[in-house]
Design an enzyme around this catalytic site. Structure first.
Site, PDB file in Angstrom:
ATOM      1  N   SER A 100       0.867  -1.189   0.000  1.00 37.30           N
ATOM      2  CA  SER A 100       0.000   0.000   0.000  1.00 37.30           C
ATOM      3  C   SER A 100       0.893   1.225   0.000  1.00 37.30           C
ATOM      4  O   SER A 100       1.672   1.420   0.943  1.00 37.30           O
ATOM      5  CB  SER A 100      -0.910   0.015   1.226  1.00 37.30           C
ATOM      6  OG  SER A 100      -1.545   1.276   1.327  1.00 37.30           O
ATOM      7  N   SER A 102       0.236   4.418   0.419  1.00 36.16           N
ATOM      8  CA  SER A 102      -0.014   5.299   1.569  1.00 36.16           C
ATOM      9  C   SER A 102       0.176   4.569   2.887  1.00 36.16           C
ATOM     10  O   SER A 102       0.495   5.165   3.907  1.00 36.16           O
ATOM     11  CB  SER A 102      -1.453   5.825   1.514  1.00 36.16           C
ATOM     12  OG  SER A 102      -2.358   4.731   1.618  1.00 36.16           O
ATOM     13  N   ARG A 153      -0.253   5.412  -8.179  1.00 32.57           N
ATOM     14  CA  ARG A 153      -0.131   4.792  -9.500  1.00 32.57           C
ATOM     15  C   ARG A 153       1.127   5.244 -10.229  1.00 32.57           C
ATOM     16  O   ARG A 153       1.566   4.581 -11.177  1.00 32.57           O
ATOM     17  CB  ARG A 153      -1.382   5.067 -10.339  1.00 32.57           C
ATOM     18  CG  ARG A 153      -1.614   6.516 -10.644  1.00 32.57           C
ATOM     19  CD  ARG A 153      -2.988   6.736 -11.239  1.00 32.57           C
ATOM     20  NE  ARG A 153      -3.195   8.113 -11.632  1.00 32.57           N
ATOM     21  CZ  ARG A 153      -3.449   9.122 -10.801  1.00 32.57           C
ATOM     22  NH1 ARG A 153      -3.526   8.910  -9.498  1.00 32.57           N
ATOM     23  NH2 ARG A 153      -3.625  10.361 -11.261  1.00 32.57           N
ATOM     24  N   GLU A 239      -8.019   7.352 -14.008  1.00 35.30           N
ATOM     25  CA  GLU A 239      -7.470   8.162 -12.919  1.00 35.30           C
ATOM     26  C   GLU A 239      -6.699   9.384 -13.407  1.00 35.30           C
ATOM     27  O   GLU A 239      -6.701  10.418 -12.747  1.00 35.30           O
ATOM     28  CB  GLU A 239      -6.555   7.312 -12.026  1.00 35.30           C
ATOM     29  CG  GLU A 239      -7.321   6.246 -11.252  1.00 35.30           C
ATOM     30  CD  GLU A 239      -6.411   5.433 -10.351  1.00 35.30           C
ATOM     31  OE1 GLU A 239      -5.967   5.953  -9.326  1.00 35.30           O
ATOM     32  OE2 GLU A 239      -6.132   4.264 -10.706  1.00 35.30           O
ATOM     33  N   HIS A 255     -15.688 -15.086 -26.864  1.00 36.01           N
ATOM     34  CA  HIS A 255     -16.807 -15.944 -26.488  1.00 36.01           C
ATOM     35  C   HIS A 255     -17.986 -15.152 -25.928  1.00 36.01           C
ATOM     36  O   HIS A 255     -18.919 -15.741 -25.404  1.00 36.01           O
ATOM     37  CB  HIS A 255     -16.318 -16.998 -25.484  1.00 36.01           C
ATOM     38  CG  HIS A 255     -15.220 -17.839 -26.063  1.00 36.01           C
ATOM     39  ND1 HIS A 255     -15.447 -18.975 -26.788  1.00 36.01           N
ATOM     40  CD2 HIS A 255     -13.879 -17.639 -26.087  1.00 36.01           C
ATOM     41  CE1 HIS A 255     -14.290 -19.476 -27.204  1.00 36.01           C
ATOM     42  NE2 HIS A 255     -13.329 -18.671 -26.796  1.00 36.01           N
ATOM     43  N   LYS A 350     -12.789   7.567   0.277  1.00 36.02           N
ATOM     44  CA  LYS A 350     -12.011   7.115   1.434  1.00 36.02           C
ATOM     45  C   LYS A 350     -12.441   7.887   2.676  1.00 36.02           C
ATOM     46  O   LYS A 350     -12.573   7.328   3.746  1.00 36.02           O
ATOM     47  CB  LYS A 350     -10.511   7.260   1.172  1.00 36.02           C
ATOM     48  CG  LYS A 350      -9.967   6.203   0.213  1.00 36.02           C
ATOM     49  CD  LYS A 350      -8.444   6.291   0.043  1.00 36.02           C
ATOM     50  CE  LYS A 350      -7.963   5.177  -0.897  1.00 36.02           C
ATOM     51  NZ  LYS A 350      -6.514   5.178  -1.151  1.00 36.02           N
TER      52      LYS A 350
HETATM   53  C1  F6R Z   1      -4.085   6.732  -6.766  1.00 36.52           C
HETATM   54  C2  F6R Z   1      -4.231   5.314  -7.029  1.00 36.52           C
HETATM   55  C3  F6R Z   1      -5.222   4.494  -6.240  1.00 36.52           C
HETATM   56  C4  F6R Z   1      -4.587   3.942  -4.951  1.00 36.52           C
HETATM   57  C5  F6R Z   1      -5.575   3.090  -4.160  1.00 36.52           C
HETATM   58  C6  F6R Z   1      -4.962   2.390  -2.963  1.00 36.52           C
HETATM   59  O1  F6R Z   1      -3.025   7.262  -7.523  1.00 36.52           O
HETATM   60  O2  F6R Z   1      -3.602   4.815  -7.911  1.00 36.52           O
HETATM   61  O3  F6R Z   1      -5.678   3.456  -7.065  1.00 36.52           O
HETATM   62  O4  F6R Z   1      -3.463   3.157  -5.291  1.00 36.52           O
HETATM   63  O5  F6R Z   1      -6.648   3.883  -3.728  1.00 36.52           O
HETATM   64  O6  F6R Z   1      -4.226   3.272  -2.169  1.00 36.52           O
HETATM   65  P1  F6R Z   1      -2.749   2.878  -1.720  1.00 36.52           P
HETATM   66  O7  F6R Z   1      -1.985   2.658  -2.989  1.00 36.52           O
HETATM   67  O8  F6R Z   1      -2.245   4.035  -0.938  1.00 36.52           O
HETATM   68  O9  F6R Z   1      -2.882   1.630  -0.908  1.00 36.52           O
END
Ligand code: F6R
Length: 357
Positions: A100, A102, A153, A239, A255, A350
């Site tokens: 993750s 973040s 991303r 995004e 298919h 979120k």
């Molecule tokens: C934002 C992005 C989102 C996050 C996702 C999960 O740039 O790509 O798809 O990756 O909301 O968050 P993280 O990556 O922080 O676990």
């Protein structure tokens, strides 16, 4: 439509320099490789038979990369788990990567908790910090730390490379180094071809972005690495460019989806464009299927464009495909006058789910 060769305008549309992160991706790959080689390992694991990657969105796609690359060259069962629940097979013989950017993604924290508490699975974390790093430190879980300050991303290399390298270092996966070196070199050449300084007249990424303006992109890949790339393209259009986009996969689409082009031809011809992601390693029957399918449907689309990867290793081909999509998705945002970086709707979701306003 914005002029993509007007670099002052490009800078104005992209105040956080998302495009700079895309252009700098080859350096990110190298840094990711070095960090992964230095990262702490899990001591003496025996009998690992599967790898589970826990992650969502821009972090979770790292697991899809691992599934294709490790799955092709090892006997490991590799799955990405994008949700709240772990399947029964995750246990002490599963090496789990909790990824993750973040470190605060609810689903990933939930499955991390289950993996460490109830399944007794060995876990490695890939993150910038957040709650995941805090919980991992308490439990003594190894952490591959990646730098802050990017959109998740845009940290695709930082999040994907550690899984491949850690598996290799633990004797589970194939040698990752040569493919990573090839990928870095190829991405370096591509960055020089597709970067902002190269005018649209010579820049295929800018050309495709301009062609796509006003169209809904549909991306077809084929089972394996092009499937992962097609999904990444779709997500980058969503995004970065803030447009709807869809994807599907050969041979499965032969298919079902292929039948659906009949009724709304005037609408789809006006509004949709199909991109087909190709590479030299595709199965010969896939090649044949693509040759047979496109003439059957192309009259019902605004245009069809095929994109072919370079590279000899599966990793280089996969990243070559995704990298072009990263440039195209970013340029499409800028062409429309949109900032490619923020993902406001994800932030709202979120916050609301966390009980905020
Ligand atoms: C934002 C992005 C989102 C996050 C996702 C999960 O740039 O790509 O798809 O990756 O909301 O968050 P993280 O990556 O922080 O676990």
């Amino acid at each position: 439509m914005n002029d993509l060769d007007d670099l002052a305008l490009v800078g104005k549309c992209d105040p956080s320099d998302f495009l700079g992160a895309v252009e700098g991706f080859p350096d990110q790959l190298r840094d990711a490789h070095e960090r992964s080689l230095r990262a702490e390992l899990l001591p003496g694991l025996k009998g690992i038979d599967s790898v589970a990657v826990l992650g969502m969105g821009g972090s979770g796609i790292s697991g899809d990369v691992a599934r294709v690359i490790l799955g092709e060259e090892s006997n490991l069962f590799v799955q990405t788990l994008k949700g709240y629940e772990l399947p029964k097979w995750v246990g002490p013989k599963t090496l789990v990567f909790a990824v993750s950017y973040s470190g605060n993604t609810e689903e990933t924290l939930t499955t991390f908790e289950e993996a460490t508490q109830n399944r007794r699975a060995p876990v490695v974390i890939v993150t910038t910090g957040g709650e995941l790093a805090a919980r991992g430190r308490k439990l003594g879980v190894p952490i591959v730390e990646v730098p802050e300050g990017l959109q998740p991303r845009a940290a695709f290399g930082y999040l994907s490379i550690p899984i491949l390298v850690v598996c290799e270092r633990m004797g589970l996966g194939p040698k990752a180094g040569p493919a990573i070196e090839e990928t870095i070199a190829l991405a370096g050449r591509r960055s020089a071809q597709w970067g902002r300084e190269v005018p649209a007249s010579q820049n295929s990424a800018k050309q495709l972005a301009l062609r796509l303006a006003g169209k809904v992109p549909l991306i077809y890949g084929s089972e394996g690495l092009a499937e992962v790339a097609a999904y990444r393209w779709k997500c980058q259009f969503n995004e970065c460019s803030k447009v709807p986009a869809w994807w599907h996969v050969f041979p499965e689409l032969n298919h079902n989806e292929v039948v659906g082009w009949k009724q709304l031809a005037p609408l789809t011809r006006d509004s949709m464009a199909l991109l087909v992601l190709r590479h030299d390693g595709e199965h010969p029957r896939i090649t044949k299927r693509i040759e047979v399918t496109l003439p059957l449907i192309e009259a019902n689309l605004g245009f069809v464009q095929q994109v072919r990867a370079e590279g000899s290793s599966a990793l280089a081909r996969l990243i070559d495909l995704t990298y072009f999509g990263d440039f195209v998705g970013t340029y499409l945002a800028i062409a429309q006058g949109i900032d490619p970086a923020p993902v406001e709707v994800i932030a709202i979701l979120k916050s609301k789910l966390a009980g905020g306003d």
